[in-house]
Scaffold this motif. Structure first.
Motif, mmCIF file in Angstrom:
data_model
loop_
_atom_site.group_PDB
_atom_site.id
_atom_site.type_symbol
_atom_site.label_atom_id
_atom_site.label_comp_id
_atom_site.label_asym_id
_atom_site.label_seq_id
_atom_site.Cartn_x
_atom_site.Cartn_y
_atom_site.Cartn_z
ATOM 1 N N LEU A 17 1.022 -1.180 0.011
ATOM 2 C CA LEU A 17 0.143 0.087 0.055
ATOM 3 C C LEU A 17 1.051 1.174 -0.036
ATOM 4 C CD1 LEU A 17 -2.929 1.211 0.201
ATOM 5 C CD2 LEU A 17 -2.698 0.917 2.586
ATOM 6 N N ILE A 18 1.892 1.269 0.714
ATOM 7 C CA ILE A 18 2.795 2.418 0.821
ATOM 8 C C ILE A 18 3.528 2.702 -0.421
ATOM 9 C CG2 ILE A 18 4.908 3.132 1.827
ATOM 10 C CD1 ILE A 18 3.963 2.102 4.653
ATOM 11 N N GLU A 19 4.023 1.528 -1.137
ATOM 12 C CA GLU A 19 4.540 1.706 -2.411
ATOM 13 C C GLU A 19 3.657 2.004 -3.481
ATOM 14 O OE1 GLU A 19 6.175 -2.338 -3.207
ATOM 15 O OE2 GLU A 19 7.654 -2.011 -1.895
ATOM 16 N N GLU A 20 2.414 1.746 -3.503
ATOM 17 C CA GLU A 20 1.326 2.281 -4.216
ATOM 18 C C GLU A 20 1.032 3.611 -4.241
ATOM 19 O OE1 GLU A 20 -2.114 -0.036 -4.251
ATOM 20 O OE2 GLU A 20 -1.054 -1.965 -4.506
ATOM 21 N N THR A 21 1.078 3.997 -3.065
ATOM 22 C CA THR A 21 0.648 5.299 -2.814
ATOM 23 C C THR A 21 1.651 6.291 -2.943
ATOM 24 O OG1 THR A 21 0.793 5.342 -0.473
ATOM 25 C CG2 THR A 21 -1.324 5.119 -1.104
ATOM 26 N N ALA A 22 3.167 5.935 -2.914
ATOM 27 C CA ALA A 22 4.334 6.593 -3.015
ATOM 28 C C ALA A 22 4.523 7.035 -4.447
ATOM 29 C CB ALA A 22 5.305 5.896 -2.381
ATOM 30 N N THR A 23 3.854 6.060 -5.453
ATOM 31 C CA THR A 23 4.131 6.372 -7.032
ATOM 32 C C THR A 23 2.948 7.134 -7.545
ATOM 33 O OG1 THR A 23 3.103 4.356 -7.491
ATOM 34 C CG2 THR A 23 5.319 4.373 -7.033
ATOM 35 N N ILE A 24 1.896 7.572 -6.741
ATOM 36 C CA ILE A 24 0.865 8.506 -7.427
ATOM 37 C C ILE A 24 1.300 9.678 -7.749
ATOM 38 C CG2 ILE A 24 -1.206 9.438 -6.768
ATOM 39 C CD1 ILE A 24 -1.811 7.286 -4.934
ATOM 40 N N ASN A 25 0.809 10.052 -8.963
ATOM 41 C CA ASN A 25 1.234 11.683 -9.290
ATOM 42 C C ASN A 25 -0.048 12.492 -9.267
ATOM 43 O OD1 ASN A 25 1.730 13.842 -10.794
ATOM 44 N ND2 ASN A 25 2.868 12.743 -12.835
ATOM 45 N N HIS A 26 0.202 13.131 -7.894
ATOM 46 C CA HIS A 26 -1.172 13.930 -7.691
ATOM 47 C C HIS A 26 -1.566 15.059 -8.614
ATOM 48 C CE1 HIS A 26 -0.428 11.969 -3.901
ATOM 49 N NE2 HIS A 26 -1.703 11.905 -3.654
ATOM 50 N N VAL A 27 -0.534 15.586 -9.440
ATOM 51 C CA VAL A 27 -0.686 16.715 -10.345
ATOM 52 C C VAL A 27 -1.433 16.054 -11.600
ATOM 53 C CG1 VAL A 27 0.410 18.268 -12.032
ATOM 54 C CG2 VAL A 27 1.291 18.181 -9.673
ATOM 55 N N GLU A 28 -0.929 14.913 -12.120
ATOM 56 C CA GLU A 28 -1.716 14.292 -13.101
ATOM 57 C C GLU A 28 -3.069 13.845 -12.869
ATOM 58 O OE1 GLU A 28 -0.952 10.156 -15.398
ATOM 59 O OE2 GLU A 28 0.594 11.377 -15.505
ATOM 60 N N ILE A 29 -3.317 13.295 -11.630
ATOM 61 C CA ILE A 29 -4.603 12.916 -11.100
ATOM 62 C C ILE A 29 -5.680 14.369 -11.060
ATOM 63 C CG2 ILE A 29 -5.966 12.194 -9.187
ATOM 64 C CD1 ILE A 29 -3.402 10.416 -8.750
ATOM 65 N N ILE A 30 -4.967 15.407 -10.552
ATOM 66 C CA ILE A 30 -5.834 16.389 -10.127
ATOM 67 C C ILE A 30 -6.361 17.064 -11.785
ATOM 68 C CG2 ILE A 30 -5.906 19.052 -9.682
ATOM 69 C CD1 ILE A 30 -3.986 17.809 -7.180
ATOM 70 N N GLU A 31 -5.220 17.152 -12.795
ATOM 71 C CA GLU A 31 -5.483 17.612 -13.788
ATOM 72 C C GLU A 31 -6.442 16.676 -14.745
ATOM 73 O OE1 GLU A 31 -1.560 18.482 -15.694
ATOM 74 O OE2 GLU A 31 -1.578 20.326 -14.462
ATOM 75 N N ASN A 32 -6.592 15.516 -14.469
ATOM 76 C CA ASN A 32 -7.705 14.599 -14.846
ATOM 77 C C ASN A 32 -8.926 14.849 -14.515
ATOM 78 O OD1 ASN A 32 -5.627 13.253 -16.765
ATOM 79 N ND2 ASN A 32 -5.457 11.699 -15.325
ATOM 80 N N VAL A 33 -8.925 15.075 -13.222
ATOM 81 C CA VAL A 33 -10.281 15.441 -12.837
ATOM 82 C C VAL A 33 -11.088 16.613 -13.264
ATOM 83 C CG1 VAL A 33 -11.341 15.810 -10.518
ATOM 84 C CG2 VAL A 33 -9.904 13.913 -10.630
ATOM 85 N N ILE A 34 -9.918 17.561 -13.356
ATOM 86 C CA ILE A 34 -10.373 18.896 -13.642
ATOM 87 C C ILE A 34 -10.856 18.770 -15.149
ATOM 88 C CG2 ILE A 34 -9.819 21.118 -14.466
ATOM 89 C CD1 ILE A 34 -8.082 21.192 -11.449
ATOM 90 N N SER A 36 -12.215 16.514 -16.604
ATOM 91 C CA SER A 36 -13.516 15.802 -16.562
ATOM 92 C C SER A 36 -14.600 16.641 -16.067
ATOM 93 C CB SER A 36 -13.645 14.371 -15.950
ATOM 94 O OG SER A 36 -13.496 14.596 -14.359
ATOM 95 N N LEU A 37 -14.364 17.609 -15.432
ATOM 96 C CA LEU A 37 -15.287 18.380 -14.819
ATOM 97 C C LEU A 37 -15.584 19.785 -15.385
ATOM 98 C CD1 LEU A 37 -14.895 18.000 -11.006
ATOM 99 C CD2 LEU A 37 -16.382 17.021 -12.228
#
Length: 159
Positions: A17-34, A36-37
């Motif tokens: 779980l720690i390894e999975e969350t450590a590799t999350i690119n929050h900038v990319e995720i935020i831009e994908n959500v934006i 879509s909205l």
């Protein structure tokens, strides 16, 4: 036929779980959500001097802001949208209504006041924040603001 993963010990599960969350690119995720909205190609981003990001986009009748202070677990994501400008008529009644709404209908967000503006806002640290939670934060703030701004303005605006 269902396939089952090999059973993991608690330590192995936590490490994965720690390894999975450590590799999350929050900038990319935020831009994908934006993406879509946002409406009318309204999305804009700026980079702050301290290494953070600030996005702005239109959702329905509101402008939504997303601030990311950095990329470490201790950094935060804050999402907010203005729903009403102060001063207003019958401020006591407005404050009671906002407190009741905070208790019954805002989920992970809340109503607050920033610089004489009533906002819907949510803040979270990045530690263990999943892509689904990022999407939920942004969507909840945008939806609550859009669903409530016009009613609050018509009832309380001092115009």
């Amino acid at each position: 036929m269902a396939s089952y993963q090999e059973a993991l010990t608690n330590d192995e599960f936590i490490k994965n779980l720690i390894e999975e969350t450590a590799t999350i690119n929050h900038v990319e995720i935020i831009e994908n959500v934006i993406d879509s909205l946002e409406q009318d190609d309204s999305a804009m981003v700026s980079h702050t001097q301290d290494g953070g990001y600030l996005w702005k986009f239109n959702y329905g009748s509101v402008e939504v802001f997303v601030r990311l202070t950095g990329k470490t677990d201790e950094d935060t994501i804050t999402v907010w949208a203005v729903v009403l400008k102060l001063p207003v008529k019958d401020e006591t009644k407005l404050m009671r209504k906002l407190l009741e709404m905070n208790c019954s209908s805002t989920l992970e967000a809340r109503f607050g006041i920033i610089e004489d503006k009533v906002v819907v806002i949510s803040t979270r640290t990045l530690a263990e924040l999943s892509p689904g939670e990022v999407s939920r934060l942004i969507t909840i703030v945008a939806t609550l603001a859009d669903n409530n701004d016009e009613a609050l303005q018509s009832e309380f605006s001092a115009v």
